[in-house]
Design a protein around this motif. Sequence first.
Motif, PDB file in Angstrom:
ATOM      1  N   ARG A  81      -8.379 -64.173   5.994  1.00 49.51           N
ATOM      2  CA  ARG A  81      -8.411 -63.257   4.744  1.00 49.51           C
ATOM      3  C   ARG A  81      -9.700 -62.440   4.540  1.00 49.51           C
ATOM      4  O   ARG A  81      -9.552 -61.270   4.334  1.00 49.51           O
ATOM      5  N   PHE A  82     -10.569 -63.376   4.429  1.00 48.40           N
ATOM      6  CA  PHE A  82     -11.974 -62.534   4.199  1.00 48.40           C
ATOM      7  C   PHE A  82     -12.218 -61.423   4.860  1.00 48.40           C
ATOM      8  O   PHE A  82     -12.933 -60.428   4.512  1.00 48.40           O
TER       9      PHE A  82
ATOM     10  N   GLY B 179     -10.087 -58.433   4.979  1.00 40.81           N
ATOM     11  CA  GLY B 179     -10.142 -57.626   3.490  1.00 40.81           C
ATOM     12  C   GLY B 179     -11.338 -56.788   3.616  1.00 40.81           C
ATOM     13  O   GLY B 179     -11.691 -55.769   3.403  1.00 40.81           O
ATOM     14  N   ALA B 180     -12.751 -57.360   4.233  1.00 38.85           N
ATOM     15  CA  ALA B 180     -13.797 -56.707   4.266  1.00 38.85           C
ATOM     16  C   ALA B 180     -13.875 -55.609   5.071  1.00 38.85           C
ATOM     17  O   ALA B 180     -14.200 -54.489   4.995  1.00 38.85           O
TER      18      ALA B 180
ATOM     19  N   SER C 271      -9.956 -59.630  -0.019  1.00 37.08           N
ATOM     20  CA  SER C 271     -11.068 -60.566   0.760  1.00 37.08           C
ATOM     21  C   SER C 271     -11.678 -61.428   0.020  1.00 37.08           C
ATOM     22  O   SER C 271     -11.845 -62.674   0.523  1.00 37.08           O
TER      23      SER C 271
ATOM     24  N   SER D  63     -11.637 -69.239  -1.766  1.00 35.25           N
ATOM     25  CA  SER D  63     -10.991 -68.053  -2.525  1.00 35.25           C
ATOM     26  C   SER D  63     -11.374 -68.084  -4.130  1.00 35.25           C
ATOM     27  O   SER D  63     -11.699 -69.360  -4.320  1.00 35.25           O
TER      28      SER D  63
END
Length: 626
Positions: free
Chosen positions: A70-71, A74-75, A135, A186
């Motif tokens: 996810r990180f 998103g980035a 992200s 998160s």
Amino acid sequence: MDQQQSSVRLRQATKPVQDISTANSEEKATNGVKKQDDQVKRRLSSNDESAGWMAMLTKRIDPLTLAVFRFLFGAAMVVHIVRAVLSQDVIEANFQDYFPELNFHYYFAMNIWKPPVEITWYIFWACAVSAGLLSIGFLYRLASLSFLLLFTYINLMEKARYNNHYYLYILVSFLFLITDCNRSFSLDHLIACWRGKKNEKTVPAWQLYIFRFQIFVCYFYGSIAKMNYDWVVRGEPCKTWFYRVDPIRQLAESVVSPEYAPSVIGYFFSAGGLVFDLLIGFMLINKTFRPMGFLLTFGFHLTNHFVFKIGTFPWVMMATNILFIEPETVSKIPVLKNFANSAHPSTSKDGKKTQTSKLCRPLFALVFCYVTAQCLVPFRHWLYPGDVNWTMEGHQFSWRMMLNAEDVILRTLIRPQGGAEVVHTGYQINARQMKRMITDPELILQYAQHLGRGHLETTGSPASVRLDMWRSLNNRPFQRWVDPSVDLTTVDYWAFYYPWLETRLPDSEIDFSEMDRIREEAKDQGKMASFFMDKPDGVFKTTLQAGGPCSNISLLAVSGDVSVQIKKVHTPVPVGTELPLPIGGFHRVRAGGDGPASVWAYLHDCSPGHFHNAMMMVSMDSWELF
């Protein structure tokens, strides 16, 4: 006495019959019980199997793997959107009020609202902010939903922006929306812990499996799409694309003779791409072959990045590798160790197995429909007649990536009611729209009908719009792609398929080796060769305008029966014969004979773009001159 003896004999005679009947009844009863037992066992076995699958899908796992992806995703989306806005002038090119002339739309979103350009800026920046929040995992559900809606809306506003990569981004953002990728690594998780709230630290395994499934589909269906004649037998379009890359060409020519270098390059990358897409999903799933799979994905996507310059997609696909690492392995990575769960996700603190959660029916139905659609939609091109690589019907949303090297030339002919036919030249669209339009029948029809409506609004009278359109697919000669006799303003836009597309001519009349030889000979003479082919009785009427860089143009008959009409003089051109053509006038090329097609070549002393301009035709080569 005799009666008593007779009665005894009768009872003795009937007793075996009664015994046999009783035995049969007992046997039937026993068989019935056995059948009932077998049915029960089968039901129990089926239930056990279903329970086993459900247990596998709902077992609790560490969400750190999903959180890291996810990180990274998103980035990458932040970079993608900001780069598009600041570096590529996407908004000015696609959504300014005065330019382009129109925006192309998907058939399922024809009436989508196009906001003013000032609002479009805010939409793009809001999408970038949503990606950033996604992200870092802050307001995760809201960020997932907003990014999904905004990114989808941006792409629905202009179909010319369609890309398989963007389609994958939309699917992945949808998966984020229905999963809990914020339960680790998160801000949401940290804030919940800081406030002392009870926070679930695991996720059901299906949430990881659905991401793996989507990436597997992307690879595997890409390999199925490559199983076609051009890719497997001819090595196209890899032969055309990679031979133009100087380091690759020089390396190949240092290993083999220069005349064999194009074929070696084509077959090497074609075979490599097909095998990679076919096997890489299985390698990533298998623990034994996974490390090798990681190395291959890095090599494959880095090559695509440096050769094709396709934005963030290679980096996103390399980031998906984290999804195939087991959660317990990810939790041991030093930089991520502090974010992992302290207890094993499938056991409690006392060592007893925890109960698996149930997958609620609505969510199960949603996931089932999603998986089914992803399995079936890529095959929808079977519903349309013809070769999908030629008709392009069913090509999109099907992971049919990098399959075609195509050139298209177009002459738009408008005939006002009761007037003379004229060549339309005022294409008020941008380069990306032109590139997409000339390879997408749906957009061709949208533009033709747009011209018809524009003429009606401007003059008050209707006009017919016909296209003299030729397409070269994977280094073949140009062939008619659109029936020039059809007025596209009268075509039903909602028809199931497009009968006004011409059928691709067979390859039996194409000698690709001879075409390569003619190109080399033309190159030695300071010329270039543009090949055409047409079916018997086909006529290609064109002009060669004066005043441009093209001053020496001739026609060479390659195969079949070719004749040329200049003014009123018909001149047969035998195969292998070259006929000079006058600059500044019209000529007609007629294909004849009994064969399926005839092939000829124009030899010209100017670039393809200038040659297309001289013929009053539009192509991407001619478009880039201005």
